[in-house]
Design a protein around this motif. Sequence first.
Motif, mmCIF file in Angstrom:
data_model
loop_
_atom_site.group_PDB
_atom_site.id
_atom_site.type_symbol
_atom_site.label_atom_id
_atom_site.label_comp_id
_atom_site.label_asym_id
_atom_site.label_seq_id
_atom_site.Cartn_x
_atom_site.Cartn_y
_atom_site.Cartn_z
ATOM 1 N N THR A 50 -44.479 36.579 144.043
ATOM 2 C CA THR A 50 -45.759 35.695 144.487
ATOM 3 C C THR A 50 -45.516 34.214 143.985
ATOM 4 N N THR A 51 -45.336 34.163 142.893
ATOM 5 C CA THR A 51 -45.291 32.619 142.876
ATOM 6 C C THR A 51 -44.407 31.680 142.826
ATOM 7 N N GLY A 52 -43.456 32.273 143.276
ATOM 8 C CA GLY A 52 -41.560 31.206 144.047
ATOM 9 C C GLY A 52 -41.433 29.999 143.068
ATOM 10 N N ARG A 53 -42.147 31.146 141.181
ATOM 11 C CA ARG A 53 -41.871 29.878 140.268
ATOM 12 C C ARG A 53 -41.164 31.437 139.063
ATOM 13 N N ARG A 54 -40.387 30.385 138.040
ATOM 14 C CA ARG A 54 -40.194 31.078 137.249
ATOM 15 C C ARG A 54 -39.932 30.949 135.971
ATOM 16 N N TRP A 55 -40.800 29.999 136.061
ATOM 17 C CA TRP A 55 -42.217 30.739 134.262
ATOM 18 C C TRP A 55 -43.310 31.839 134.994
ATOM 19 N N ALA A 56 -43.775 32.074 136.114
ATOM 20 C CA ALA A 56 -44.552 32.733 135.919
ATOM 21 C C ALA A 56 -43.906 34.477 134.920
ATOM 22 N N LEU A 57 -42.979 34.251 135.375
ATOM 23 C CA LEU A 57 -41.673 35.672 133.806
ATOM 24 C C LEU A 57 -43.028 35.279 132.633
ATOM 25 N N GLY A 58 -42.901 34.764 131.814
ATOM 26 C CA GLY A 58 -43.582 34.113 130.596
ATOM 27 C C GLY A 58 -44.722 34.495 130.326
ATOM 28 N N PRO A 59 -45.663 34.108 131.045
ATOM 29 C CA PRO A 59 -47.201 35.046 130.384
ATOM 30 C C PRO A 59 -47.269 37.000 129.940
ATOM 31 N N PRO A 60 -46.491 37.439 131.421
ATOM 32 C CA PRO A 60 -46.014 38.884 131.308
ATOM 33 C C PRO A 60 -45.834 38.994 129.907
ATOM 34 N N TRP A 61 -44.103 38.385 129.726
ATOM 35 C CA TRP A 61 -43.160 38.545 129.058
ATOM 36 C C TRP A 61 -44.336 38.373 127.583
ATOM 37 N N ILE B 214 -42.341 44.331 137.201
ATOM 38 C CA ILE B 214 -43.887 42.819 136.911
ATOM 39 C C ILE B 214 -43.095 41.788 137.215
ATOM 40 N N SER B 215 -42.025 41.740 136.582
ATOM 41 C CA SER B 215 -40.644 40.239 137.202
ATOM 42 C C SER B 215 -40.441 40.177 137.854
ATOM 43 N N TRP B 216 -40.348 41.193 138.666
ATOM 44 C CA TRP B 216 -40.148 40.803 139.833
ATOM 45 C C TRP B 216 -41.055 39.839 141.119
ATOM 46 N N PHE B 217 -42.152 40.410 140.575
ATOM 47 C CA PHE B 217 -44.026 40.872 141.398
ATOM 48 C C PHE B 217 -44.327 39.600 140.636
ATOM 49 N N ALA B 218 -44.319 38.620 139.880
ATOM 50 C CA ALA B 218 -44.936 37.792 139.091
ATOM 51 C C ALA B 218 -44.370 36.436 139.563
ATOM 52 N N VAL B 219 -42.460 36.192 139.522
ATOM 53 C CA VAL B 219 -41.370 35.190 140.036
ATOM 54 C C VAL B 219 -41.438 34.962 141.683
#
Length: 196
Positions: free
Chosen positions: A120-131, A113-118
């Motif tokens: 697909t968005t190209g942004r590191r902040w995308a890891l925050g909501p799933p976490w 999930i972490s890999w996918f979020a980062v």
Amino acid sequence: MTEQQTETKPMAEPATPEPATPEPATPEPATPEPATEEVVRREPWAGWDVVVRVAGVTVAIVATVVTALIEIELSALRVGGFAELFAGRSPWTGSGAAVPLAILVAVGANLLISWFAVTTTGRRWALGPPWALWTLLMLAAAGTRTAEGDYLIGGKNWVAVVMILVGSLTFAVYSYRMILKSAPPRRTDSRLSGSI
């Protein structure tokens, strides 16, 4: 017989091919080369970037909810549950030692999930909501009682406690590795005279 009938026609000799004489070179009409038109490519709609980012975060959040619920269910799995499953009954009625399958699923799913979020968005902040969502779901499950008075994740269930710890640490380690990757390389030589 008449003279006409008795007269035989001489046999025609086989025709010998005449040597080919080169024909005068006629200028061939110049074949027009394909027109070199500039192909005008349309620029993609500028909003696609936002659509892909939102879709990536949305899929990551949905995957987080689904995997968190699966992990909570797997945390109660016991060795005797496999025998019950093979007998055609529910695996949650078994007894015996706890099976730490939920821990492995938590690590693998959270990394994915972490890999996918980062990615697909190209942004590191995308890891925050799933976490944050995963951690809140696990903490809520640890403090929620069922209608019978049982906790979804009991304090005596070591698999569930370790799963919460390791699952959250998986997100943290992935985030930390991203921070280390983006750090510029350290220079040891300042290129000043006398420096090491």
